[in-house]
Design an enzyme around this catalytic site. Structure first.
Site, PDB file in Angstrom:
ATOM      1  N   ASP A   1      -7.784  -5.518   0.048  1.00 25.34           N
ATOM      2  CA  ASP A   1      -8.226  -6.368  -0.931  1.00 25.34           C
ATOM      3  C   ASP A   1      -7.788  -7.796  -0.723  1.00 25.34           C
ATOM      4  O   ASP A   1      -8.107  -9.027  -1.522  1.00 25.34           O
ATOM      5  CB  ASP A   1      -7.654  -6.138  -2.418  1.00 25.34           C
ATOM      6  CG  ASP A   1      -8.425  -4.806  -2.743  1.00 25.34           C
ATOM      7  OD1 ASP A   1      -7.463  -3.770  -3.137  1.00 25.34           O
ATOM      8  OD2 ASP A   1      -9.575  -4.483  -2.903  1.00 25.34           O
TER       9      ASP A   1
ATOM     10  N   HIS B   1       0.987  -1.237  -0.138  1.00 26.08           N
ATOM     11  CA  HIS B   1      -0.195  -0.318  -0.012  1.00 26.08           C
ATOM     12  C   HIS B   1       0.795   1.167  -0.002  1.00 26.08           C
ATOM     13  O   HIS B   1       1.994   1.440   0.620  1.00 26.08           O
ATOM     14  CB  HIS B   1      -0.952   0.042   1.387  1.00 26.08           C
ATOM     15  CG  HIS B   1      -1.998   0.726   1.088  1.00 26.08           C
ATOM     16  ND1 HIS B   1      -2.081   2.406   1.076  1.00 26.08           N
ATOM     17  CD2 HIS B   1      -3.419   0.563   0.595  1.00 26.08           C
ATOM     18  CE1 HIS B   1      -3.265   2.611   0.991  1.00 26.08           C
ATOM     19  NE2 HIS B   1      -4.182   1.873   0.684  1.00 26.08           N
TER      20      HIS B   1
HETATM   21  C1  SDX Z   1      -6.027  -0.227  -3.277  1.00 22.33           C
HETATM   22  O1  SDX Z   1      -4.610   4.444  -2.182  1.00 22.33           O
HETATM   23  C2  SDX Z   1      -5.484   3.736  -1.589  1.00 22.33           C
HETATM   24  O2  SDX Z   1      -5.755   3.865  -0.702  1.00 22.33           O
HETATM   25  C3  SDX Z   1      -5.908   2.348  -2.367  1.00 22.33           C
HETATM   26  C4  SDX Z   1      -6.946   1.580  -1.442  1.00 22.33           C
HETATM   27  C5  SDX Z   1      -8.289   2.256  -1.412  1.00 22.33           C
HETATM   28  O3  SDX Z   1      -8.967   2.006  -0.426  1.00 22.33           O
HETATM   29  O4  SDX Z   1      -8.561   3.142  -2.156  1.00 22.33           O
HETATM   30  O5  SDX Z   1      -6.211   1.150  -0.489  1.00 22.33           O
HETATM   31  C6  SDX Z   1      -7.337   0.234  -2.340  1.00 22.33           C
HETATM   32  O6  SDX Z   1      -5.959  -0.108  -4.253  1.00 22.33           O
HETATM   33  C7  SDX Z   1      -5.452  -1.284  -2.189  1.00 22.33           C
HETATM   34  C8  SDX Z   1      -4.032  -1.711  -3.127  1.00 22.33           C
HETATM   35  C9  SDX Z   1      -4.497  -2.918  -4.065  1.00 22.33           C
HETATM   36  N1  SDX Z   1      -3.423  -3.334  -4.965  1.00 22.33           N
HETATM   37  C10 SDX Z   1      -2.807  -4.419  -4.645  1.00 22.33           C
HETATM   38  O7  SDX Z   1      -2.967  -5.357  -3.729  1.00 22.33           O
HETATM   39  C11 SDX Z   1      -1.878  -4.589  -5.867  1.00 22.33           C
HETATM   40  C12 SDX Z   1      -0.386  -5.377  -5.360  1.00 22.33           C
HETATM   41  N2  SDX Z   1       0.179  -4.314  -4.745  1.00 22.33           N
HETATM   42  C13 SDX Z   1       0.963  -3.185  -5.486  1.00 22.33           C
HETATM   43  O8  SDX Z   1       1.226  -3.285  -6.889  1.00 22.33           O
HETATM   44  C14 SDX Z   1       1.457  -2.091  -4.693  1.00 22.33           C
HETATM   45  O9  SDX Z   1       1.964  -2.474  -3.328  1.00 22.33           O
HETATM   46  C15 SDX Z   1       0.749  -0.789  -4.567  1.00 22.33           C
HETATM   47  C16 SDX Z   1       0.218  -0.557  -6.073  1.00 22.33           C
HETATM   48  C17 SDX Z   1      -0.502  -1.160  -3.833  1.00 22.33           C
HETATM   49  C18 SDX Z   1       1.276   0.231  -4.062  1.00 22.33           C
HETATM   50  O10 SDX Z   1       2.340   0.470  -4.955  1.00 22.33           O
HETATM   51  P1  SDX Z   1       3.596   1.472  -4.643  1.00 22.33           P
HETATM   52  O11 SDX Z   1       3.430   2.291  -3.371  1.00 22.33           O
HETATM   53  O12 SDX Z   1       3.740   2.228  -6.093  1.00 22.33           O
HETATM   54  O13 SDX Z   1       4.669   0.643  -4.401  1.00 22.33           O
HETATM   55  P2  SDX Z   1       5.966   0.245  -5.223  1.00 22.33           P
HETATM   56  O14 SDX Z   1       5.012  -0.318  -6.440  1.00 22.33           O
HETATM   57  O15 SDX Z   1       6.842   1.521  -5.354  1.00 22.33           O
HETATM   58  O16 SDX Z   1       6.728  -0.930  -4.667  1.00 22.33           O
HETATM   59  C19 SDX Z   1       7.606  -0.675  -3.535  1.00 22.33           C
HETATM   60  C20 SDX Z   1       8.454  -1.778  -3.532  1.00 22.33           C
HETATM   61  C21 SDX Z   1       8.977  -2.336  -4.927  1.00 22.33           C
HETATM   62  O17 SDX Z   1      10.017  -2.992  -4.822  1.00 22.33           O
HETATM   63  P3  SDX Z   1      11.504  -2.207  -5.109  1.00 22.33           P
HETATM   64  O18 SDX Z   1      11.544  -1.961  -6.582  1.00 22.33           O
HETATM   65  O19 SDX Z   1      11.771  -1.305  -4.185  1.00 22.33           O
HETATM   66  O20 SDX Z   1      12.586  -3.516  -5.138  1.00 22.33           O
HETATM   67  O21 SDX Z   1       7.943  -2.816  -3.233  1.00 22.33           O
HETATM   68  C22 SDX Z   1       7.730  -3.943  -4.065  1.00 22.33           C
HETATM   69  C23 SDX Z   1       7.867  -3.417  -5.479  1.00 22.33           C
HETATM   70  O22 SDX Z   1       8.234  -4.228  -6.629  1.00 22.33           O
HETATM   71  N3  SDX Z   1       6.249  -4.298  -4.299  1.00 22.33           N
HETATM   72  C24 SDX Z   1       5.642  -5.665  -4.608  1.00 22.33           C
HETATM   73  C25 SDX Z   1       4.239  -5.424  -4.211  1.00 22.33           C
HETATM   74  N4  SDX Z   1       3.882  -4.128  -4.174  1.00 22.33           N
HETATM   75  C26 SDX Z   1       5.091  -3.236  -4.086  1.00 22.33           C
HETATM   76  N5  SDX Z   1       6.238  -6.628  -4.609  1.00 22.33           N
HETATM   77  C27 SDX Z   1       5.548  -7.766  -4.732  1.00 22.33           C
HETATM   78  N6  SDX Z   1       4.135  -7.701  -4.678  1.00 22.33           N
HETATM   79  C28 SDX Z   1       3.593  -6.608  -4.253  1.00 22.33           C
HETATM   80  N7  SDX Z   1       2.082  -6.635  -4.156  1.00 22.33           N
END
Ligand code: SDX
Length: 391
Positions: A328, A271
């Site tokens: 989720d 998140h």
């Molecule tokens: C919702 O914003 C809100 O409030 C949203 C929400 C709401 O109520 O409206 O809460 C609802 O959208 C919840 C999120 C649902 N999405 C997912 O579950 C999809 C999986 N999660 C991600 O794709 C991700 O965590 C996000 C999109 C939720 C957040 O993305 P960020 O903050 O841009 O994080 P990032 O992509 O910059 O990742 C940071 C690091 C990275 O690794 P490095 O490049 O630093 O090595 O964490 C890793 C990412 O690769 N990473 C993950 C990951 N999420 C981030 N690695 C594996 N699995 C994941 N789920």
């Protein structure tokens, strides 16, 4: 300031950076709607009371809540002609695509409530959206399974009416029916708002140009559909089913996630704001256990989700990146147990998020500091080049 370039102070200015609606403390896992904690609202409130709170800024008196509920009840029907339009849509289309399209056409069916400058029209659009979104969603679902759509029943309350329009005579009755209705009401509360998330920011950006409420919300539905946002609840179930097909090998799956080349994400984890835990995920996990423990035999995908959560939370790859279960991760197993197909999961998220979208759109409209959203950029393309001209 980015590098040596100072960005225009209006960079990204949409007045979306200021709001009185929802407070989140990502480190402490705090979520409050208009100052009330999500835990208190989850245990003591109802979705309609939360809708009123988010949109009007205060809790309603009992009589006000009854009047609000009655107003939605008497506005739940589709506008004349919309059923034919919904029936003409491709039956195999994703419900979120049809939901966004249908909501946008409400500006055509209800041209008497599209002027953001007229408070009476804004209130009319607010009521119509809250009242009709569940009816539109249920109609789309019934068409997708080849069943006759069911009209709203004014004798039922908001959530029971939605479940009845969706499942008809197949909906569970008695104690299980009551449990499912209570669970749905709680899930809608937990999804009702979340400050400047992607879809709400989208509603605010579109609304900042003084576009009407229906069109702004339609844009929000499209943003929510993305698998990184609301579409994640469907993606989690598909991920759990994929792991089951892989023989339930959680270590192999997590190794795939940690292999950056695979571009596989642990859906339902991570998140942008919560870097410790998502308070909603805790409420939903408890609800999932309450519902699924009543089943004759353990729910295989819920058990898999619990094991996956335990393994990920014990793995430094995830904890170092502050990746924890979000809203989720556990919702899909509950929706599936209630009888919803995965394609309807994000539609349920949209029904829950609607009051939040409306509240933010109205707040921005009433904020004299609001200007049209016009983010600035940092140009990194080529400098001026002479046009070679035609030979
Ligand atoms: C919702 O914003 C809100 O409030 C949203 C929400 C709401 O109520 O409206 O809460 C609802 O959208 C919840 C999120 C649902 N999405 C997912 O579950 C999809 C999986 N999660 C991600 O794709 C991700 O965590 C996000 C999109 C939720 C957040 O993305 P960020 O903050 O841009 O994080 P990032 O992509 O910059 O990742 C940071 C690091 C990275 O690794 P490095 O490049 O630093 O090595 O964490 C890793 C990412 O690769 N990473 C993950 C990951 N999420 C981030 N690695 C594996 N699995 C994941 N789920």
């Amino acid at each position: 300031t980015a590098g040596m370039v100072t960005l225009d102070p209006g960079f990204g200015n949409t007045a979306s950076c200021k709001s009185e609606i929802t407070y989140i403390d990502g480190a402490a896992g705090i979520l409050r709607y208009r100052g009330y904690s999500i835990q208190d609202l989850a245990t003591g409130s109802s979705f309609l009371e939360v809708c009123y709170l988010l949109i009007k800024g205060r809790l309603p008196e009992a009589a006000e809540l009854k009047e609000f509920a009655d107003e939605l009840r008497s506005n739940a029907e589709l506008p004349a002609g919309m059923a034919d339009m919904l029936n003409a849509f491709p039956r195999n289309a994703h419900p979120m695509t049809l939901l966004a399209s249908s909501v946008n056409t409400l500006s055509a069916f209800y041209a008497d409530s599209v002027d953001p400058q007229d408070p009476a029209q804004v209130d009319l659009a607010t009521t119509r959206l809250l009242a009709k979104l569940p009816t539109i969603a249920a109609h789309i679902y019934r068409n997708s399974i080849g069943e006759t759509p069911i009209a709203p029943d004014p004798s039922l309350d908001y959530v029971e009416n939605f479940l009845n329009m969706t499942f008809g005579s197949a909906k569970p009755e008695g104690e299980v029916g009551e449990l499912f209705a209570k669970a749905m009401d709680l899930l809608l509360i937990l999804h009702a708002d979340h400050e400047q998330n992607c879809s709400t920011a989208t509603v605010r950006v579109v609304g900042s140009s003084q576009a009407d409420l229906y069109g702004s919300v339609s844009a929000g539905i499209n943003a929510l559909f993305g698998p990184l946002h609301g579409g994640a609840n469907q993606a989690v179930l598909e991920m759990l089913e994929q792991i089951r097909e892989m023989g339930g090998d959680l270590d192999a799956f997590l190794a795939q996630v940690k292999d950056r080349e695979s571009k596989t994400r642990l859906m339902g984890f991570g998140h942008r704001v919560y870097k410790n835990f998502d308070p909603r995920s805790r409420e939903i996990k408890g609800l999932a256990r309450q519902i699924l423990d009543r089943q004759e035999r353990p729910d295989e995908l819920f058990e898999l989700a619990l094991q996956l959560e335990d393994k990920a939370l014990a793995d430094p790859y995830f904890t170092e990146r502050k990746l924890y279960p979000n809203v989720d991760f556990f919702t899909g197993v509950i929706y599936r147990a209630m009888g919803f197909p995965t394609s309807m999961f994000t539609v349920l998220f949209a029904i829950g998020r609607l009051p939040g979208w409306i509240a933010h759109w109205r707040e921005q409209l009433n904020d004299p500091a609001t200007r049209i959203s016009r983010p600035r950029q940092l140009y990194v393309g080529p400098g001026e080049r002479a046009y070679p001209g035609r030979a």
